[in-house]
Design a protein around this motif. Structure first.
Motif, PDB file in Angstrom:
ATOM      1  N   GLY A 109       0.809  -1.214   0.000  1.00  0.00           N
ATOM      2  CA  GLY A 109       0.000   0.000   0.000  1.00  0.00           C
ATOM      3  C   GLY A 109       0.839   1.260   0.000  1.00  0.00           C
ATOM      4  N   ALA A 110       1.886   1.314   0.819  1.00  0.00           N
ATOM      5  CA  ALA A 110       2.733   2.503   0.877  1.00  0.00           C
ATOM      6  C   ALA A 110       3.524   2.687  -0.408  1.00  0.00           C
ATOM      7  N   ALA A 111       4.022   1.596  -1.011  1.00  0.00           N
ATOM      8  CA  ALA A 111       4.783   1.717  -2.245  1.00  0.00           C
ATOM      9  C   ALA A 111       3.923   2.239  -3.388  1.00  0.00           C
ATOM     10  N   VAL A 112       2.725   1.667  -3.568  1.00  0.00           N
ATOM     11  CA  VAL A 112       1.847   2.122  -4.647  1.00  0.00           C
ATOM     12  C   VAL A 112       1.360   3.545  -4.381  1.00  0.00           C
ATOM     13  N   ALA A 113       1.018   3.845  -3.131  1.00  0.00           N
ATOM     14  CA  ALA A 113       0.564   5.200  -2.796  1.00  0.00           C
ATOM     15  C   ALA A 113       1.664   6.226  -3.038  1.00  0.00           C
ATOM     16  N   THR A 114       2.902   5.888  -2.730  1.00  0.00           N
ATOM     17  CA  THR A 114       4.016   6.811  -2.959  1.00  0.00           C
ATOM     18  C   THR A 114       4.236   7.051  -4.444  1.00  0.00           C
ATOM     19  N   GLY A 118       3.616  10.608  -6.092  1.00  0.00           N
ATOM     20  CA  GLY A 118       4.719  11.279  -6.765  1.00  0.00           C
ATOM     21  C   GLY A 118       4.376  11.673  -8.189  1.00  0.00           C
ATOM     22  N   ALA A 119       3.698  10.786  -8.917  1.00  0.00           N
ATOM     23  CA  ALA A 119       3.312  11.106 -10.288  1.00  0.00           C
ATOM     24  C   ALA A 119       2.284  12.241 -10.325  1.00  0.00           C
ATOM     25  N   CYS A 120       1.299  12.184  -9.440  1.00  0.00           N
ATOM     26  CA  CYS A 120       0.283  13.241  -9.411  1.00  0.00           C
ATOM     27  C   CYS A 120       0.878  14.572  -8.984  1.00  0.00           C
ATOM     28  N   GLY A 121       1.721  14.551  -7.954  1.00  0.00           N
ATOM     29  CA  GLY A 121       2.335  15.791  -7.506  1.00  0.00           C
ATOM     30  C   GLY A 121       3.258  16.390  -8.544  1.00  0.00           C
ATOM     31  N   MET A 175      -3.865   2.549  -0.974  1.00  0.00           N
ATOM     32  CA  MET A 175      -3.036   2.990  -2.097  1.00  0.00           C
ATOM     33  C   MET A 175      -3.286   4.440  -2.486  1.00  0.00           C
ATOM     34  N   VAL A 176      -4.125   5.127  -1.755  1.00  0.00           N
ATOM     35  CA  VAL A 176      -4.448   6.531  -2.053  1.00  0.00           C
ATOM     36  C   VAL A 176      -3.990   7.383  -0.870  1.00  0.00           C
ATOM     37  N   SER A 177      -3.216   8.435  -1.174  1.00  0.00           N
ATOM     38  CA  SER A 177      -2.702   9.308  -0.125  1.00  0.00           C
ATOM     39  C   SER A 177      -2.828  10.764  -0.576  1.00  0.00           C
ATOM     40  N   PHE A 227       6.421   7.810   1.767  1.00  0.00           N
ATOM     41  CA  PHE A 227       6.376   6.359   1.998  1.00  0.00           C
ATOM     42  C   PHE A 227       6.325   6.043   3.487  1.00  0.00           C
ATOM     43  N   LEU A 228       7.171   6.708   4.270  1.00  0.00           N
ATOM     44  CA  LEU A 228       7.209   6.401   5.699  1.00  0.00           C
ATOM     45  C   LEU A 228       5.915   6.811   6.392  1.00  0.00           C
ATOM     46  N   PHE A 229       5.375   7.990   6.046  1.00  0.00           N
ATOM     47  CA  PHE A 229       4.098   8.400   6.626  1.00  0.00           C
ATOM     48  C   PHE A 229       2.993   7.410   6.291  1.00  0.00           C
ATOM     49  N   GLN A 230       2.936   6.988   5.037  1.00  0.00           N
ATOM     50  CA  GLN A 230       1.890   6.054   4.628  1.00  0.00           C
ATOM     51  C   GLN A 230       2.109   4.678   5.246  1.00  0.00           C
ATOM     52  N   PHE A 231       3.354   4.250   5.338  1.00  0.00           N
ATOM     53  CA  PHE A 231       3.662   2.953   5.950  1.00  0.00           C
ATOM     54  C   PHE A 231       3.204   2.923   7.400  1.00  0.00           C
ATOM     55  N   VAL A 232       3.524   3.969   8.157  1.00  0.00           N
ATOM     56  CA  VAL A 232       3.129   4.022   9.563  1.00  0.00           C
ATOM     57  C   VAL A 232       1.605   4.092   9.693  1.00  0.00           C
ATOM     58  N   ALA A 233       0.973   4.883   8.820  1.00  0.00           N
ATOM     59  CA  ALA A 233      -0.483   5.013   8.887  1.00  0.00           C
ATOM     60  C   ALA A 233      -1.180   3.685   8.614  1.00  0.00           C
ATOM     61  N   ILE A 234      -0.702   2.937   7.625  1.00  0.00           N
ATOM     62  CA  ILE A 234      -1.322   1.645   7.306  1.00  0.00           C
ATOM     63  C   ILE A 234      -1.032   0.624   8.396  1.00  0.00           C
ATOM     64  N   TRP A 235       0.203   0.628   8.909  1.00  0.00           N
ATOM     65  CA  TRP A 235       0.559  -0.345   9.945  1.00  0.00           C
ATOM     66  C   TRP A 235      -0.285  -0.144  11.201  1.00  0.00           C
ATOM     67  N   ASN A 236      -0.551   1.109  11.554  1.00  0.00           N
ATOM     68  CA  ASN A 236      -1.323   1.407  12.764  1.00  0.00           C
ATOM     69  C   ASN A 236      -2.831   1.491  12.516  1.00  0.00           C
ATOM     70  N   ASN A 237      -3.251   1.300  11.277  1.00  0.00           N
ATOM     71  CA  ASN A 237      -4.676   1.432  10.964  1.00  0.00           C
ATOM     72  C   ASN A 237      -5.477   0.320  11.661  1.00  0.00           C
ATOM     73  N   PHE A 238      -6.554   0.723  12.275  1.00  0.00           N
ATOM     74  CA  PHE A 238      -7.385  -0.227  13.012  1.00  0.00           C
ATOM     75  C   PHE A 238      -8.824  -0.243  12.523  1.00  0.00           C
ATOM     76  N   LEU A 239      -9.386   0.942  12.266  1.00  0.00           N
ATOM     77  CA  LEU A 239     -10.811   1.012  11.942  1.00  0.00           C
ATOM     78  C   LEU A 239     -11.122   0.357  10.601  1.00  0.00           C
ATOM     79  N   LEU A 240     -10.308   0.625   9.586  1.00  0.00           N
ATOM     80  CA  LEU A 240     -10.589   0.053   8.264  1.00  0.00           C
ATOM     81  C   LEU A 240     -10.570  -1.476   8.282  1.00  0.00           C
ATOM     82  N   PRO A 241      -9.540  -2.134   8.826  1.00  0.00           N
ATOM     83  CA  PRO A 241      -9.615  -3.603   8.911  1.00  0.00           C
ATOM     84  C   PRO A 241     -10.768  -4.095   9.775  1.00  0.00           C
ATOM     85  N   LEU A 242     -11.112  -3.358  10.834  1.00  0.00           N
ATOM     86  CA  LEU A 242     -12.225  -3.774  11.683  1.00  0.00           C
ATOM     87  C   LEU A 242     -13.534  -3.796  10.909  1.00  0.00           C
TER      88      LEU A 242
END
Length: 306
Positions: A109-114, A118-121, A175-177, A227-242
């Motif tokens: 998720g973080a790799a594709v989102a990055t 990057g392409a959009c920005g 995959m969206v950030s 990448f690091l921001f998205q990686f941490v956000a996905i790793w700590n995500n709780f509500l979406l998997p719930l």
């Protein structure tokens, strides 16, 4: 002779002048301020590190010591090894499956989102097209919308196409950030010179090759941050998997530890497993930060000599 005496009198050191009362007063004023700032930073440091210290100490205790000893000191028996063994073997090693799921969700998720951010920005920063500012305003609006408001609509959409309770139900939203798009645009505008892009086009490079070979390399420190921001956000995500998942074999580590903690009243041994599991789940985040921080240091050093 006169010239020599004059030059020697000019170059001779003058008498030492002691600092005046104003300088001594300024130095005395700075000392209390420095002590105040240091004390405030120390208090905040203790505030942020105390939970980590408690978690590290509690991970060395068994269930009895967790309830019967002081929280910030070790128990009667150092049980870290046995706790780790129980963690990795409990319920047919389900914790290892949760760790693997979290790694899959976070890395992919973080790799594709990055890459997408990057392409959009880069496109929003370096291309002139109709509706560019409107599109960027929509992206900024996406930054302001909390993830809790999107969880139920995402579940309804993915359930319509049969993707609920699958890996894709967590991967696709990850995959969206929008914040990554915003940060990539700001960084691309500052780090990718227009003259360099024009030279690449004159040499016959296509737009895709220019982006991949030149822009991505110049934007790499900013993309590492995304990448690091998205990686941490996905790793700590709780509500979406719930909301999305009901099969425990697809759980990430956050949701898996929650299920263990909810059974503590019936199975007290799950309390110690939840604590040691929480400690182990922090280690990948620390490793990711230590591996990627050199990109920030290099970028700060490059900016200092420009």
């Amino acid at each position: 002779m006169t010239t020599t005496l004059a030059s020697s009198s000019v170059n001779a050191p003058g008498p030492l002048v002691s600092p005046g009362p104003a300088a001594r007063t300024t130095g005395k004023r700075r000392l209390p301020r420095q002590l105040l700032f240091t004390s405030v930073l120390f208090v905040f440091g203790v505030y942020f590190l105390a939970p980590v210290l408690w978690l590290a100490i509690a991970s060395t205790k068994d269930t009895g010591d967790l309830y019967g000893t002081f929280g910030f000191w070790f128990g009667r028996r150092f049980a870290l090894g046995s706790q780790l063994a129980d963690l990795f073997t409990n319920d047919d090693s389900i914790y290892l499956r949760w760790l693997a799921n979290s790694a899959l969700y976070s890395l992919v998720g973080a790799a594709v989102a990055t890459l997408l951010a990057g392409a959009c920005g880069y496109a929003m920063a370096k291309y002139e097209f109709r509706g560019r500012e409107l599109a960027f305003s929509v992206v900024l609006g996406g930054v302001l919308v909390p993830g809790t408001a999107l969880a139920i609509p995402l579940y309804l959409l993915l359930s319509e196409v049969g993707m609920a309770n699958t890996y894709w139900s967590v991967l696709l939203p990850s995959m969206v950030s929008p914040f990554g798009v915003y940060l990539s645009r700001i960084y691309a505008a500052a780090s990718v010179p227009d003259e360099l892009l024009a030279s690449a086009r004159v040499d016959g490079a296509s737009e895709l090759r220019t982006f991949v070979s030149i822009a991505l390399r110049l934007m790499s420190p900013g993309l590492v941050t995304v990448f690091l921001f998205q990686f941490v956000a996905i790793w700590n995500n709780f509500l979406l998997p719930l909301v999305m998942l009901s099969d425990e074999h697809t759980y990430p580590v956050t949701l898996g530890l929650y299920t263990w903690n909810s059974q503590v009243t019936h199975y007290p041994e799950y309390f110690s497993l939840t604590i040691i599991g929480s400690l182990v789940s922090v280690i990948p985040l620390v490793i990711a930060f230590l591996m990627l921080q050199r990109f920030w240091r290099n970028d700060l050093g490059a900016g200092a000599v420009k």
